[in-house]
Every structure is written in C-alpha cells, then in structure tokens.
Design an enzyme around this catalytic site. Structure first.
Site, PDB file in Angstrom:
ATOM      1  N   ASN A  71     -13.154  -3.167   4.694  1.00  0.00           N
ATOM      2  CA  ASN A  71     -14.098  -3.231   3.570  1.00  0.00           C
ATOM      3  C   ASN A  71     -13.952  -4.503   2.741  1.00  0.00           C
ATOM      4  O   ASN A  71     -14.282  -4.530   1.564  1.00  0.00           O
ATOM      5  CB  ASN A  71     -14.011  -1.948   2.722  1.00  0.00           C
ATOM      6  CG  ASN A  71     -12.663  -1.747   2.080  1.00  0.00           C
ATOM      7  OD1 ASN A  71     -11.767  -2.584   2.231  1.00  0.00           O
ATOM      8  ND2 ASN A  71     -12.496  -0.658   1.360  1.00  0.00           N
ATOM      9  N   PHE A  98      -4.636   7.846   6.884  1.00  0.00           N
ATOM     10  CA  PHE A  98      -5.091   6.546   7.367  1.00  0.00           C
ATOM     11  C   PHE A  98      -4.093   5.431   7.117  1.00  0.00           C
ATOM     12  O   PHE A  98      -4.389   4.262   7.393  1.00  0.00           O
ATOM     13  CB  PHE A  98      -6.442   6.187   6.733  1.00  0.00           C
ATOM     14  CG  PHE A  98      -6.446   6.184   5.213  1.00  0.00           C
ATOM     15  CD1 PHE A  98      -5.948   5.110   4.493  1.00  0.00           C
ATOM     16  CD2 PHE A  98      -6.959   7.267   4.510  1.00  0.00           C
ATOM     17  CE1 PHE A  98      -5.947   5.111   3.102  1.00  0.00           C
ATOM     18  CE2 PHE A  98      -6.971   7.279   3.120  1.00  0.00           C
ATOM     19  CZ  PHE A  98      -6.462   6.198   2.416  1.00  0.00           C
ATOM     20  N   TYR A 144       0.822  -1.219   0.000  1.00  0.00           N
ATOM     21  CA  TYR A 144       0.000   0.000   0.000  1.00  0.00           C
ATOM     22  C   TYR A 144       0.856   1.270   0.000  1.00  0.00           C
ATOM     23  O   TYR A 144       0.373   2.334   0.399  1.00  0.00           O
ATOM     24  CB  TYR A 144      -0.942   0.003   1.207  1.00  0.00           C
ATOM     25  CG  TYR A 144      -2.257  -0.719   0.975  1.00  0.00           C
ATOM     26  CD1 TYR A 144      -3.112  -0.343  -0.068  1.00  0.00           C
ATOM     27  CD2 TYR A 144      -2.663  -1.755   1.805  1.00  0.00           C
ATOM     28  CE1 TYR A 144      -4.330  -0.984  -0.273  1.00  0.00           C
ATOM     29  CE2 TYR A 144      -3.889  -2.402   1.608  1.00  0.00           C
ATOM     30  CZ  TYR A 144      -4.710  -2.005   0.565  1.00  0.00           C
ATOM     31  OH  TYR A 144      -5.918  -2.632   0.364  1.00  0.00           O
ATOM     32  N   ARG A 202     -13.851  -4.463  -9.978  1.00  0.00           N
ATOM     33  CA  ARG A 202     -14.188  -3.237  -9.247  1.00  0.00           C
ATOM     34  C   ARG A 202     -15.718  -3.075  -9.147  1.00  0.00           C
ATOM     35  O   ARG A 202     -16.227  -2.614  -8.141  1.00  0.00           O
ATOM     36  CB  ARG A 202     -13.576  -2.008  -9.932  1.00  0.00           C
ATOM     37  CG  ARG A 202     -12.045  -1.973 -10.005  1.00  0.00           C
ATOM     38  CD  ARG A 202     -11.334  -1.712  -8.702  1.00  0.00           C
ATOM     39  NE  ARG A 202     -11.744  -0.503  -8.042  1.00  0.00           N
ATOM     40  CZ  ARG A 202     -11.075   0.010  -6.987  1.00  0.00           C
ATOM     41  NH1 ARG A 202      -9.966  -0.572  -6.528  1.00  0.00           N
ATOM     42  NH2 ARG A 202     -11.507   1.085  -6.389  1.00  0.00           N
ATOM     43  N   THR A 207     -15.348   2.052  -2.389  1.00  0.00           N
ATOM     44  CA  THR A 207     -14.443   1.884  -1.241  1.00  0.00           C
ATOM     45  C   THR A 207     -15.196   1.961   0.080  1.00  0.00           C
ATOM     46  O   THR A 207     -14.998   1.128   0.969  1.00  0.00           O
ATOM     47  CB  THR A 207     -13.361   2.987  -1.282  1.00  0.00           C
ATOM     48  OG1 THR A 207     -12.729   2.958  -2.560  1.00  0.00           O
ATOM     49  CG2 THR A 207     -12.327   2.789  -0.182  1.00  0.00           C
ATOM     50  N   ARG A 266     -18.896  -5.173  -1.100  1.00  0.00           N
ATOM     51  CA  ARG A 266     -18.727  -4.224   0.007  1.00  0.00           C
ATOM     52  C   ARG A 266     -20.076  -3.809   0.608  1.00  0.00           C
ATOM     53  O   ARG A 266     -20.190  -3.656   1.823  1.00  0.00           O
ATOM     54  CB  ARG A 266     -17.896  -3.030  -0.459  1.00  0.00           C
ATOM     55  CG  ARG A 266     -16.397  -3.386  -0.547  1.00  0.00           C
ATOM     56  CD  ARG A 266     -15.608  -2.361  -1.299  1.00  0.00           C
ATOM     57  NE  ARG A 266     -14.155  -2.486  -1.073  1.00  0.00           N
ATOM     58  CZ  ARG A 266     -13.255  -1.811  -1.768  1.00  0.00           C
ATOM     59  NH1 ARG A 266     -13.619  -0.972  -2.722  1.00  0.00           N
ATOM     60  NH2 ARG A 266     -11.965  -1.973  -1.509  1.00  0.00           N
TER      61      ARG A 266
HETATM   62  P1  DAT Z   1      -9.893   0.870  -2.978  1.00  0.00           P
HETATM   63  O1  DAT Z   1      -9.576  -0.228  -2.000  1.00  0.00           O
HETATM   64  O2  DAT Z   1     -11.369   0.949  -3.266  1.00  0.00           O
HETATM   65  O3  DAT Z   1      -9.056   0.812  -4.233  1.00  0.00           O
HETATM   66  P2  DAT Z   1      -8.208   3.087  -2.115  1.00  0.00           P
HETATM   67  O4  DAT Z   1      -7.160   2.508  -3.007  1.00  0.00           O
HETATM   68  O5  DAT Z   1      -8.539   4.535  -2.266  1.00  0.00           O
HETATM   69  O6  DAT Z   1      -9.576   2.256  -2.238  1.00  0.00           O
HETATM   70  O7  DAT Z   1      -7.796   2.876  -0.595  1.00  0.00           O
HETATM   71  C1  DAT Z   1      -7.160   1.679  -0.193  1.00  0.00           C
HETATM   72  C2  DAT Z   1      -7.758   1.242   1.118  1.00  0.00           C
HETATM   73  O8  DAT Z   1      -7.466   2.205   2.118  1.00  0.00           O
HETATM   74  C3  DAT Z   1      -9.280   1.112   1.118  1.00  0.00           C
HETATM   75  O9  DAT Z   1      -9.727  -0.128   0.627  1.00  0.00           O
HETATM   76  C4  DAT Z   1      -9.597   1.276   2.578  1.00  0.00           C
HETATM   77  C5  DAT Z   1      -8.558   2.293   3.041  1.00  0.00           C
HETATM   78  N1  DAT Z   1      -9.109   3.648   2.999  1.00  0.00           N
HETATM   79  C6  DAT Z   1      -9.345   4.412   1.910  1.00  0.00           C
HETATM   80  N2  DAT Z   1      -9.856   5.600   2.249  1.00  0.00           N
HETATM   81  C7  DAT Z   1      -9.946   5.596   3.598  1.00  0.00           C
HETATM   82  C8  DAT Z   1     -10.407   6.530   4.582  1.00  0.00           C
HETATM   83  N3  DAT Z   1     -10.869   7.734   4.232  1.00  0.00           N
HETATM   84  N4  DAT Z   1     -10.352   6.162   5.885  1.00  0.00           N
HETATM   85  C9  DAT Z   1      -9.880   4.955   6.265  1.00  0.00           C
HETATM   86  N5  DAT Z   1      -9.424   4.024   5.395  1.00  0.00           N
HETATM   87  C10 DAT Z   1      -9.469   4.349   4.091  1.00  0.00           C
HETATM   88 MG    MG Z   2      -7.038   1.074  -4.470  1.00  0.00          MG
END
Ligand code: DAT
Ligand code: MG
Length: 140
Positions: free
Chosen positions: A114, A59, A51, A87, A93, A104
C-alpha cells in the site's frame, strides 16, 4: 495546531515503480516539509522490530517479507498537525477504502503493498523517527 514531525516510509512497491518523486510531491503540495530522507534496504530484523506492534497478527510474516522485498525511502515530514495531515494524504490502509485523491487510492496495489507508512500518533512518531534518524540527520 502545533508544528509536528511524523515518520513516513515509501514502501518497496512504490520505489519499484519509481514513484518516490510523485509521492514526495503530494507531501510538499500539502505543506509538509521533508526534513530528513534516506533510501535503505531493511533487514528482516529491522522490519520485524519496526512492525513489532503487529507481531501477533496473521499477516505479520508477509508484512515483514514485503517490507524487505526492495528498498524503502524513510523520511521525516514536518508541518502543522503533521501526523494527522499525513494520514489524510495517505488514505485508508486498504486502498479499496481510501478516499479519492489519496496516495493509497492512486498508487497502492493491495492492502499489503500500500505504498506508504505513516506514524499513527505523535508518541509513535517520536519512537519511529528515533528508530531511523539521529538528531543531526534531521534539518528543519
Ligand atoms: P497503517 O499502515 O494504515 O497504519 P496498520 O498499522 O493497521 O495500517 O498495518 C500496518 C501494515 O500492515 C499496513 O500498512 C499493511 C499491513 N496490513 C494491515 N492489515 C492487513 C491485512 N488485513 N492484510 C495484509 N496486510 C495488512
Ligand atoms: Mg500503522
């Protein structure tokens, strides 16, 4: 649309609640094939590197701690337009914004817990798949 592969992760909140089979059924019913799969306990370093694109987000620390809070199932899904299809099946998300019938919407506990990860582009899918799997572990 071409046959693609995408990296999926069934996250610790879902493995803890024994939802691996139900989530896999969603993928298979949508025509995605599970062409590689393994259950692993990520280390902090592995989750942080996976990540790392989010390293500057507020976060990030909580995200990494959550991802190592229990086992995950990492998998490669294959099918027509697999990145976008997955997706769609996952939903937004934040489960509060996820369309009815998505993984989700039906299973996620919160924006953090999630239930699933899915690659967001074909380019990132290739990077993420190679992070977890060698070529001979993927059997299409
Ligand atoms: P996705 O998993 O839909 O691709 P992302 O790549 O923007 O979403 O974020 C990766 C992960 O980080 C997501 O599955 C959960 C966490 N996350 C994202 N936005 C967040 C937030 N505002 N607060 C807490 N966790 C968050
Ligand atoms: Mg992502």
């Amino acid at each position: 649309m071409a046959t693609e592969r995408t990296l999926s992760i069934i996250k610790p909140d879902a493995t803890r609640r024994n939802l691996t089979g139900k989530i896999n059924a969603r993928f298979e019913e949508a025509g995605l094939r599970i062409v590689a799969q393994k259950r692993v306990q990520l280390t902090k370093a592995q989750a942080g590197q996976f990540y790392s694109v989010h390293a500057e987000r507020s976060f990030f620390g909580e995200l990494v701690d959550f991802m190592i809070s229990g086992p995950v199932v990492v998998q490669v899904l294959e099918g027509e337009g697999a990145v976008a299809r997955n997706r769609e099946i996952m939903g937004a998300t934040n489960p509060a914004n996820a369309a009815p019938g998505t993984i989700r919407a039906d299973f996620a506990e919160s924006v953090e817990a999630n239930s699933v990860h899915g690659s967001d582009s074909a380019e990132n899918a290739a990077i993420e798949i190679s992070y977890f799997f060698s070529g001979c572990e993927i059997v299409g």
